[in-house]
Design an enzyme around this catalytic site. Structure first.
Site, PDB file in Angstrom:
ATOM      1  N   TYR B 136       0.830  -1.151   0.023  1.00 40.97           N
ATOM      2  CA  TYR B 136       0.095   0.030   0.021  1.00 40.97           C
ATOM      3  C   TYR B 136       0.826   1.348   0.029  1.00 40.97           C
ATOM      4  CZ  TYR B 136      -3.639   3.084   1.741  1.00 40.97           C
ATOM      5  OH  TYR B 136      -4.491   4.255   1.866  1.00 40.97           O
ATOM      6  N   LYS B 164      -1.880  -1.507  -3.878  1.00 37.94           N
ATOM      7  CA  LYS B 164      -2.822  -0.438  -3.938  1.00 37.94           C
ATOM      8  C   LYS B 164      -2.211   0.594  -3.959  1.00 37.94           C
ATOM      9  CE  LYS B 164      -5.964   2.545  -1.441  1.00 37.94           C
ATOM     10  NZ  LYS B 164      -6.542   2.847  -0.355  1.00 37.94           N
TER      11      LYS B 164
END
EC number: 4.1.3.16
Lengths: 297, 297, 297, 297
Positions: B136, B164
């Site tokens: 992330y 992500k």
């Protein structure tokens, strides 16, 4: 509370398993207590406070309170991202013996940390704290430079007694001293690299990572300035910049700990994700400290 | 594990006392479950995870696991500053029912978070995790853009299944897809503003704050792209940019929650130091969503 | 004026004495004219326009006008720091045969280049220009990202027909297309790395440094998108990112010129203070282009 | 050449048509010459040099040389983006009467302006210059902070005699003084906000925008430091920060010119794209200078 003087923001000694080593902490204090520090900062950035669990923070502070002479101020880093957590941690730190709390700017939601949000946070914390609050601005870690107008506004709060500014903008430091005079508010330089300049502008002390390893020299700079020996102070300040930069901006906490290992203190490992200094980095650090000692002559 | 699809990074509903309101969470899920989401991200940035205590995080995740249909993926934000804490939290999240863990880059010691440190951190976490890891990168909050070479290197780890990316650099997204192909590695867009562009470059889904409030429309964009209706997708994407910007970059989590209150979901207060949107901000948000609905026709 | 298509922002060929080599310019055009470019950008950032004197700029433009087929658009970089100088240079460029002028944001006084100042500057230039104006935002060089609201406001000026955006924020590109639709306003991507994403969001063309050296491939990407061959376009886009990054962000104009020397065009030296690529840099560039060619299969 | 002392980087007076007004220049010099300045900087950032054509620059310098007493040093801004242009302009400035040249870092191709490129540029300029060179680092305008190692390396060039540093990093200033001692190299502070701190660290003078309007006070700060009156110097420094910030960082050259109009000098308009201060900005500036005067007692 007179904050004038030098504070090492003490490193947290870990063993190979990354757990706190109380034994190594005691060894370091046996050496640190020989210096004329005004006190100790526990759980500042250099104490890897971002990696410590709440109970570890309290345990460490209690231990430091025992190891430090009574007349040394113990300033505890108690800032958390949430206001409610900061309030609770400040209260626990006070119970564990802290004389004052150092509260860093929350920073994860930096896009929303405008002046209103920051002032509201610090005001809530100061309102409920049993001990005085020192604001803490460290943009290299947080990405937030506590705005000067916030500091000025907050300086009139009776339970906010000062600021540690690690940003190093000497114009800001001068302006804060100027606009907070009369509010019983004290400014501390957050690094040895701009300590002398901060004194000249009206700061009263310094929280200096370098004091972990060169405690005597940093205290000497304080002393020289107090005695008005500006030429000697300048020369010493000049010499401190390179080693200070090495153990802060360039190599970080791992570099600071490596330098301590070289200079007869215990540095030891950092907690992951911080990594030990590489061999190459250690050689560079060693060269810088060796050059410094030669200089010191 | 096929990650393709849309995930709202759900907001955490608080009452006036800033405590989690399970009742309001249930109300929101009653509405969210009507959409064709692939799953839910719990304890992402928009979930104010930085303000949550460990036990709260686990409680919230368990509750979400109950409220979400079995076939929805539950992705849990488990990143902490310390590697050891991240490992423990990931394990606890797995036990509480998470299908995968979303691990943010540590960021406080950003000066030391070089590629080696980040790769080492993620590798340790992935090695020990009982569930797959999704990297992330959210530079607006952390100040760190996970380097593309790190992502490529980590993509070959059997327990790291995707990333992500909320930075929005579409060249980086394209390059990551290109260089990780063949590694069973999936890229998720971290915001609705660049969702269509990410799909075209090879991303498989999106974790979009805006899906908290415009869940139907964000899923529709996914659907239009899947069906090859590029012109319709473009128009919808165009229309989503302004409301998305309002509830992310411009007004943050408080703005997102305000928009939910306006659109029939429960937003409620944020935790301090985040502050509720001002009246003026709410008017601006209302205008933007009203314009959007008119558009939507 | 239909701007749709690909434009190389042509490099300025210098001899060893750093003077313009018209002969080498002719050689390059003999090759460039074989591609299906929509036209040429003369005196963009990659043309080292910041190093060129006014008379050199005019001479070069006149020469390009002769070397390029009649149906190719010639877009001339005419931006200067002062508005008065930009107005004069735009007028001279028009007289020398430019079809449109590309006007970069002034940037030296960046602290004062707010929206009002920028809109005023571009409006003055557009008001007085005999040829249409294309706005130019290139934050990597100028430190200024032309605000999206400025672009929207300026798009209604009858003599401002488009923008070249080199910032690469795909959300901004989508939003600009959306809000300027109906104003006869065209958006050009400023780099090959985000060309496909820009097309999907509604851009009509690209001004791509990489087209100096891989003109055929960049035109092919344009063509594939036009024909709706999205999967092939994606693959080609993926492959173009690394060589494009090498000759822009990583190694700059010197890297671009080095790659031209390798690929059968004339790159030659840059003007000082730009320095020729080092041997090590050239090896890296060669490796990247070799890998690309292999790929291209 | 002893550079010790204060220099206003003089503003260029324009009439309503944005042309240079020699008459207004004369009026300003009639007042400036009453102060104990060490000299004048012509064509610095505050002189809007980025907007001036070469012949204007020379004309202005010649005029200043006539208007300034013989014993005042005239330092001419001669930096251009191209090395060849900088060399020519430096030579022309020398012929027109400049005592030294102030050479700013080239900045448009900032991604390529690494240490090697900058050192090469300054070395070429210094090698060919008939007058001594002063390096000039002004990151707020250029986006480039001349690296400290470049300054140290260049300080050993016999024709490079100093640096004007406007970045304000006091640690850098101290370190430069330290490492260039013995090289006949002098450091000038680039702003009144950090003038006292720079003196204490070893700088010899200041090039201060504020000296355009508060020449007497800035010279007084220099004098107080020379006389060792540190407490008085500190107080004056404190008071100068806010007005200085107003006419530099906050409101730029337009603000500086507005303050001159208020304080009995000629400021007048800026060249476009710089815009005159708004009414609201002028009220703020007026308030700041009024507060300063009251203070000054």
């Amino acid at each position: 509370m007179d904050l004038s003087g030098i504070y090492p923001p003490i490193v947290t000694p870990f063993g190979k398993d990354e757990n706190i080593s109380v034994e190594k902490l005691e060894e370091n204090f046996a050496k640190w207590n020989k210096h004329s520090f005004r006190g100790y900062v526990v759980q500042g950035s250099n104490g890897e406070y971002a990696f410590m669990r709440p109970d570890e923070k309290i345990m460490l502070l209690s231990k430091v309170r025992q190891l430090a002479p009574k007349d040394k101020l113990i300033i505890a880093g108690s800032g958390c991202e949430a206001t409610r957590d900061t309030i609770e941690m400040t209260s626990r730190m006070a119970s564990a013996g802290a004389d004052a709390a150092l509260v860093v700017t929350p920073c994860f939601y930096k896009g929303s940390m405008n002046a209103a949000a920051l002032e509201n946070h610090f005001t809530q914390v100061a309102d409920s704290s049993p001990i005085p609050i020192i604001l803490y601005s460290v943009p290299a870690n947080t990405g937030i430079d506590l705005p000067v107008e916030c500091v000025i506004n907050l300086s009139s709060h009776p339970n906010i007694i000062g600021v540690k500014d690690s940003g190093g903008d000497i114009s800001k430091i001068g302006y804060m001293v100027h606009k907070t005079s009369g509010n019983n508010f004290q400014v501390l330089a957050g690094s040895a690299s701009f300590l002398l300049a901060s004194y000249v502008l009206g700061a009263v002390g310094g929280v200096c990572a370098l004091a972990n390893v060169l405690g005597s020299e940093v205290c000497q700079l304080h002393q020289l300035y107090q005695e008005g020996k500006l030429d000697e102070a300048r020369l010493l300040q000049h010499k401190l910049i390179l080693p200070n930069t090495a153990v802060t901006k360039t190599y970080g906490v791992a570099g600071l700990k490596a330098s301590m290992d070289m200079m007869g203190l215990y540095g030891g490992p950092t907690r992951s994700p911080l990594m030990r200094s590489t061999q190459k980095q250690m050689l560079d650090i060693a060269g810088i400290f060796k050059e410094f000692e030669g200089f010191g002559g």
